[in-house]
Scaffold this active site. Structure first.
Site, PDB file in Angstrom:
ATOM      1  N   ASP A   1      45.070 -18.115  61.962  1.00 59.45           N
ATOM      2  CA  ASP A   1      45.568 -17.096  61.046  1.00 59.45           C
ATOM      3  C   ASP A   1      46.689 -17.664  60.185  1.00 59.45           C
ATOM      4  OD1 ASP A   1      48.018 -16.915  62.451  1.00 59.45           O
ATOM      5  OD2 ASP A   1      47.249 -15.335  63.751  1.00 59.45           O
TER       6      ASP A   1
ATOM      7  N   LYS B   1      45.487 -12.660  58.030  1.00 57.79           N
ATOM      8  CA  LYS B   1      45.710 -11.405  57.305  1.00 57.79           C
ATOM      9  C   LYS B   1      46.875 -11.587  56.344  1.00 57.79           C
ATOM     10  CE  LYS B   1      44.338  -8.850  61.451  1.00 57.79           C
ATOM     11  NZ  LYS B   1      44.252 -10.023  62.332  1.00 57.79           N
TER      12      LYS B   1
ATOM     13  N   MET C   1      57.531  -7.598  61.539  1.00 57.93           N
ATOM     14  CA  MET C   1      56.715  -7.316  60.352  1.00 57.93           C
ATOM     15  C   MET C   1      57.052  -5.973  59.710  1.00 57.93           C
ATOM     16  SD  MET C   1      54.870 -10.075  60.356  1.00 57.93           S
ATOM     17  CE  MET C   1      53.527  -9.755  59.234  1.00 57.93           C
TER      18      MET C   1
END
Length: 518
Positions: free
Chosen positions: A35, A57, A172
């Site tokens: 990722d 992502k 995040m």
């Protein structure tokens, strides 16, 4: 036969912060499923022929839905492959490893969960913020901040979380920082509670923004502070002014491309790391034994005359290593050079000879052929025999000069320099396009030539334009001349033709750019 899946935590970003077991798993994998938060440098550990699949992502889009990732791991394992699912941080902390492992177990597929260093504690540490402190915080909470406000309210009991522990870590949550701050104040946190946001912690892009619950949203907007970032709320943030260390390192914030052959890159890579920079290895050259029969015969003839030589001039580490390789292959003994004076160009070459038990005469002037001739000009006499064990790209200047002086010169191309295999690197192209490579180091003319050729083979029709604005750092005037002739703008040239001198020029450049920014 069903394969196996390793669910590996890649750590916070710095490739060296992966665990030893995680490092080993990457080397074993037939397929690496990775990722956005996994260091691109870790992909360099893949074994030849291994496949890599990006499923990362981005804040505004998902390359692959989580359900699709889960199924992909199953499908690859059912094909009999060893699969490494490389995930940023620790896979068990908001890494959705439970979903991936659950589907694997459902299909009877063997798996292991390899913990990683979570960014929740490591990123603040790189910003000089310990998440606990005996006088300020004896506990911490790690909380998701990535959901929409309505989902946050369902997953987070603000009345309990706000004052449950000394330090709050939100993962995040940059886009929701205003909402998070409001909820914490609403549920009892003082508005002057310190807050820190650390973006891309442990990487070259690391950036830290400090404020309070009352003003942090305004600061984020004013600075256009973008994710990904770890948010730290609590008194421990005040420790940053005393304990910050990463930003103070000489090469902090600089991602430096290393183009040397992989076998020789380690010293430069390690020095960049030691000084706080982030090296990106892209070896563009490799050396091989000549395959041409005529070249082989020439080497054999040169070694047959070892007892005749009055001088042997070694001009590179490769020349030394290949000399002893050929010596062994031909069943000869270094004592055959009993009458020869052996000289080395540069300290690295001298060190390579010393490792083989030979203390060479070392030049004191410029570490190139001109310096060698200058150092021994008074001792060189017409009629003497000189052996030059070199590579196929060596300049003709030295043998030409020696012959003009009346010496008998034997040249032998002991190795060939060729473009390295497997130079396709999409991650590198992406970094160059994003101007995320800050400097490129060239340690020889061949690294310049083959680097530009590698870019062309990756589909870049005008590699010089792609490198505009990147600091070009070279060892010595000859490498600089090659770079200039190729159309590059040389920004840094080391005073001496040594790795340490090149490193010093990079540190001086970083310091001067920091002063200009201030």
């Amino acid at each position: 036969m069903v394969g196996k899946v390793y669910l590996v935590g890649a750590g916070p970003g710095d490739a060296r912060l992966i665990t030893v077991k995680g490092w080993e798993c990457i080397q074993l994998g037939d397929v690496i499923v990775y990722d956005r938060l996994a260091s691109p440098r870790l992909l360099g550990l893949m074994k030849p022929g291994a496949q890599k699949i990006y499923v990362g992502k981005l804040p505004d889009r998902h390359t692959m839905k989580q359900e699709e990732i889960n199924q992909l791991l199953v499908d690859l394992a059912l094909e009999g492959k060893t699969v490494v699912r490389l995930k940023g941080g620790d896979p068990t902390i908001f890494g959705r490893v439970g979903e991936e492992a659950g589907l694997l177990r459902k299909h009877g597929i063997s798996y292991e969960i390899i913990p990683g260093i979570t960014s929740a504690i490591s990123v603040p540490a790189y910003a000089g913020i310990p998440v606990t402190h005996r006088d300020m915080a004896s506990s911490l909470s790690i909380i998701t901040g990535h959901e929409s406000p309505d989902k946050l309210d369902k997953s987070i009991h603000w009345d309990k979380v706000t004052n449950a522990t000394g330090t709050l870590i939100f993962m995040m949550g940059v886009a929701k920082i205003g909402y998070i701050s409001d909820q914490l104040i609403k549920h009892g946190k003082p508005s002057d509670t310190p807050v820190a946001l650390i973006r891309w912690g442990t990487r070259a892009e690391q950036d830290t923004l400090v404020g309070t619950l009352a003003d942090i949203e305004a600061k984020v907007k004013a600075a256009n502070f973008q994710p990904p970032a770890v948010i730290v709320v609590g008194e421990v943030v005040n420790q940053r002014e005393q304990l910050k260390w990463a930003e103070d390192m000489p090469l902090f914030g600089k991602r430096i491309l290393v183009t040397r052959a992989r076998a020789q890159a380690s010293s430069l890579v390690h020095r960049i790391e030691e000084l706080g920079g982030e090296p990106y290895e892209f070896p563009v050259i490799q050396t091989v034994v000549p395959s041409d029969e005529q070249a082989k015969q020439k080497i054999k003839e040169a070694f047959a005359r070892l007892p005749e030589y009055d001088w042997v001039f070694f001009t590179s580490v490769n020349g030394v290593e290949y000399f002893f390789s050929h010596l062994k292959e031909q069943g000869k003994d270094v004592r055959a050079l009993y009458k020869a004076r052996i000289a080395a160009v540069g300290p690295a070459t001298a060190d390579a000879l010393r490792a083989h038990g030979i203390v060479a005469e070392q030049i004191e002037g410029p570490f190139q052929a001109e310096g060698l001739l200058e150092a021994f000009e008074q001792d060189l006499q017409a009629g003497q025999n000189v052996f030059l064990p070199r590579g196929d790209l060596a300049r003709s200047w030295l043998p030409d000069q020696l012959r003009e002086m009346g010496l008998r010169v034997t040249e032998a191309d002991l190795y060939q320099t060729v473009l390295a295999a497997n130079t396709q690197d999409d991650e590198l192209l992406k970094l160059l396009e994003e101007r995320a490579i800050h400097a490129i180091t060239f340690t020889s003319s061949s690294t310049v030539t083959f680097f530009l050729e590698a870019l062309r083979q990756m589909g870049i029709s005008d590699p010089v334009s792609l490198l505009e604005g990147v600091t070009i750092a070279v060892i010595g005037p000859l490498t600089g001349e090659t770079a200039t002739q190729a159309g590059l703008t040389v920004s840094l040239m080391s005073e001496k033709a040594t790795i340490e001198s090149l490193i010093q020029s990079l540190c001086d450049w970083k310091q001067s750019s920091t002063v200009m920014t201030l």
